[in-house]
Design an enzyme around this catalytic site. Structure first.
Site, PDB file in Angstrom:
ATOM      1  N   ASN A  78       0.851  -1.191   0.000  1.00  0.00           N
ATOM      2  CA  ASN A  78       0.000   0.000   0.000  1.00  0.00           C
ATOM      3  C   ASN A  78       0.888   1.243   0.000  1.00  0.00           C
ATOM      4  OD1 ASN A  78       0.478   0.892   2.855  1.00  0.00           O
ATOM      5  ND2 ASN A  78      -0.401  -1.142   3.251  1.00  0.00           N
ATOM      6  N   LYS A 101     -15.896   2.228  13.097  1.00  0.00           N
ATOM      7  CA  LYS A 101     -14.678   1.415  13.245  1.00  0.00           C
ATOM      8  C   LYS A 101     -14.226   1.308  14.705  1.00  0.00           C
ATOM      9  CE  LYS A 101     -10.158   0.671  11.203  1.00  0.00           C
ATOM     10  NZ  LYS A 101      -9.223   1.001  10.172  1.00  0.00           N
ATOM     11  N   ALA A 159       0.669   1.851  11.525  1.00  0.00           N
ATOM     12  CA  ALA A 159       1.015   1.188  10.255  1.00  0.00           C
ATOM     13  C   ALA A 159      -0.253   0.900   9.453  1.00  0.00           C
ATOM     14  CB  ALA A 159       1.750  -0.112  10.545  1.00  0.00           C
ATOM     15  N   PHE A 172      -5.386   3.832  13.958  1.00  0.00           N
ATOM     16  CA  PHE A 172      -5.461   4.868  12.926  1.00  0.00           C
ATOM     17  C   PHE A 172      -6.392   4.365  11.839  1.00  0.00           C
ATOM     18  CE2 PHE A 172      -2.514   8.503  12.943  1.00  0.00           C
ATOM     19  CZ  PHE A 172      -1.996   8.337  14.219  1.00  0.00           C
ATOM     20  N   PRO A 223      -4.703 -11.592  10.304  1.00  0.00           N
ATOM     21  CA  PRO A 223      -5.162 -11.265  11.657  1.00  0.00           C
ATOM     22  C   PRO A 223      -5.402  -9.758  11.764  1.00  0.00           C
ATOM     23  CG  PRO A 223      -2.864 -12.059  11.664  1.00  0.00           C
ATOM     24  CD  PRO A 223      -3.366 -12.168  10.265  1.00  0.00           C
ATOM     25  N   ASP A 224      -6.433  -9.369  12.506  1.00  0.00           N
ATOM     26  CA  ASP A 224      -6.736  -7.942  12.691  1.00  0.00           C
ATOM     27  C   ASP A 224      -6.002  -7.497  13.971  1.00  0.00           C
ATOM     28  OD1 ASP A 224      -7.848  -5.506  13.394  1.00  0.00           O
ATOM     29  OD2 ASP A 224      -9.780  -6.012  12.475  1.00  0.00           O
ATOM     30  N   ILE A 225      -4.839  -6.900  13.793  1.00  0.00           N
ATOM     31  CA  ILE A 225      -3.964  -6.612  14.954  1.00  0.00           C
ATOM     32  C   ILE A 225      -4.658  -5.679  15.951  1.00  0.00           C
ATOM     33  CG2 ILE A 225      -1.683  -5.823  15.685  1.00  0.00           C
ATOM     34  CD1 ILE A 225      -0.625  -6.329  12.893  1.00  0.00           C
ATOM     35  N   LYS A 236     -13.681  -2.203  16.537  1.00  0.00           N
ATOM     36  CA  LYS A 236     -12.333  -2.656  16.940  1.00  0.00           C
ATOM     37  C   LYS A 236     -12.174  -2.718  18.455  1.00  0.00           C
ATOM     38  CE  LYS A 236     -10.595  -2.521  12.702  1.00  0.00           C
ATOM     39  NZ  LYS A 236     -10.000  -3.614  11.975  1.00  0.00           N
TER      40      LYS A 236
END
Ligand SMILES: Cc1cc2nc3c(=O)[nH]c(=O)nc-3n(C[C@H](O)[C@H](O)[C@H](O)COP(=O)(O)O)c2cc1C
Length: 393
Positions: free
Chosen positions: A208, A333, A270, A319, A300-302, A337
């Site tokens: 990205n 979000k 990141a 972020f 995996p969704d850190i 999360k």
């Protein structure tokens, strides 16, 4: 410590002027750029050659020695972050408290709007003179930091108050005024930066556009605020704090999990890939005239995983970069999360975000309250984010 600072040292005609040489050496040792302005009388006590050699800069004496069409006293105020006059004589104290500008040092003082420290040194009788006491009071009330002299054996062979304060005390005062307060001292912060790379084969990856600038700015700022920083970055970078280099999201996840265990906070700056290639090719893929299909599976969704395992004493900050409906998407979000704060930025605006040096951020907390940090350099935005989340607002 002072690598991005220019410190202007003023020296007047007082006997302790030789001690200022040690102060200059100390500041240079801590990477400050040191500029010097002296009164003509100061050169009776310390030489131009000594001062120029120690500071590695030409010294400034003459008011009418104008370079680049800019009066010297204005140039000196623009170029420096703090003005320390040590030693300051009774004569110069009296002049500056009355706004007299009859030499380069006094004119510079008059034009100076940034922090100023003065460290007097004089015979005890001069120190006790009512005019000097009154003039110092005036300066103190105008916000000038005065470092009072010590008592002891004086050069004029008497005992009493008047010796220039210890150089280390003057140094510490400069540090206090110049460096941000250590609001993150004894706190471990794990910060991620960069864009993850998901390998397709040994030479290709899905990536990205993240430059990592925001994460690095946050790590540098946290370090300045006293934190024990661990930066988990997708590229090599040389820093005075611990840096772990990772490449793909899985890799970053493992490093974050490991470091977050005993950390106070995690900032996920990141840009991590939501997907990875299910079957990575061990060999470079070759053209064979037909199409190829890459099957992608979720990474995996850190942010989600760390928010799930965090204790009540740990703070997790995420972020998000959105190209539309910034605040609505950000609110959805943060709830999804489960992190404590989410910093949202609008990547549809080309002046901010990804590769730009500037950013504009909305900080959203768990109660969906929003604070805006106006567009500025990423280094400034980073400092403001840390101050809002961890301390001073
Ligand atoms: C040997 C000697 C030592 C001096 N030491 C001091 C001193 O420590 N503090 C002070 O205020 N004046 C001291 N003076 C007096 C100043 O040098 C004098 O007031 C001078 O005008 C100061 O000029 P300036 O403030 O423009 O540098 C000393 C003078 C001499 C001759």
């Amino acid at each position: 410590m002072f690598s991005d600072k220019t410190i202007l040292i003023g020296i007047t005609g007082a006997i302790a002027a030789y001690k200022t040489c040690e102060l200059i050496r100390l500041l240079k040792k801590h990477n400050a750029n040191v500029k010097i302005v002296v009164t003509p009388n100061a050169l009776n006590f310390v030489t131009k050659t000594t001062l120029e050699t120690l500071s590695q800069n030409p010294i400034n004496i003459e008011q009418f020695d104008i370079k680049n069409f800019k009066p010297e006293h204005i140039a000196l105020t623009d170029e420096s972050d703090i003005f320390i006059i040590a030693p300051i004589s009774a004569n110069t104290i009296s002049k500056i408290s009355h706004g007299i500008c009859d030499n380069l040092l006094t004119s510079t003082f008059c034009a100076y709007k940034k922090p100023i420290i003065i460290a007097p040194c004089m015979n005890t009788n001069m120190w006790e003179n009512p005019a000097i006491i009154q003039n110092l009071e005036v300066l103190k009330n105008r916000g000038i930091k005065i470092i009072e002299p010590d008592s002891g054996f004086l050069a004029c062979d008497t005992q009493g108050k008047g010796r220039l304060a210890d150089i280390n005390i003057i140094f510490e005062s400069a540090k206090e005024l110049l460096l941000p307060s250590q609001i993150l001292k004894n706190k471990k912060l794990v910060i991620t930066a960069g864009g993850t790379k998901e390998n397709i084969d040994p030479v290709r990856y899905i990536g990205n556009y993240s430059s990592g600038k925001m994460g690095i700015a946050l790590a540098d700022s946290a370090y300045k605020l006293g934190a024990d920083v661990v930066l988990i970055s997708t590229f090599e970078v040389s820093k005075p704090y611990k840096v772990i280099v990772t490449s793909d999201t899985e890799n970053m996840y493992n490093s974050v999990k490991n470091e977050f265990k005993n950390a106070n906070s995690l900032i996920m700056a990141a840009a991590v890939s939501d997907f990875k290639v299910k079957y990575k090719s061990e060999q470079k893929l070759k053209k064979n005239g037909s199409t190829i299909t890459l099957e992608l599976i979720e990474n995996p969704d850190i942010l989600f995983e760390m928010s799930k395992i965090k204790t009540n004493n740990q703070i997790v900050v995420g972020f998000c970069a959105e190209s539309q409906n910034l605040l609505e998407n950000a609110k959805t979000k943060i709830l999804k999360k489960g992190c404590d704060y989410l910093c949202a930025n609008d990547i549809s605006n080309k002046e901010i975000g990804f590769s730009s040096d500037e950013n504009e951020v909305y900080i959203i907390n768990k109660n969906l309250e929003i604070q805006k940090i106006n567009k500025d350099k990423k280094t400034i935005v980073a400092m403001k984010i840390l101050e809002r989340i961890y301390g001073r607002s």
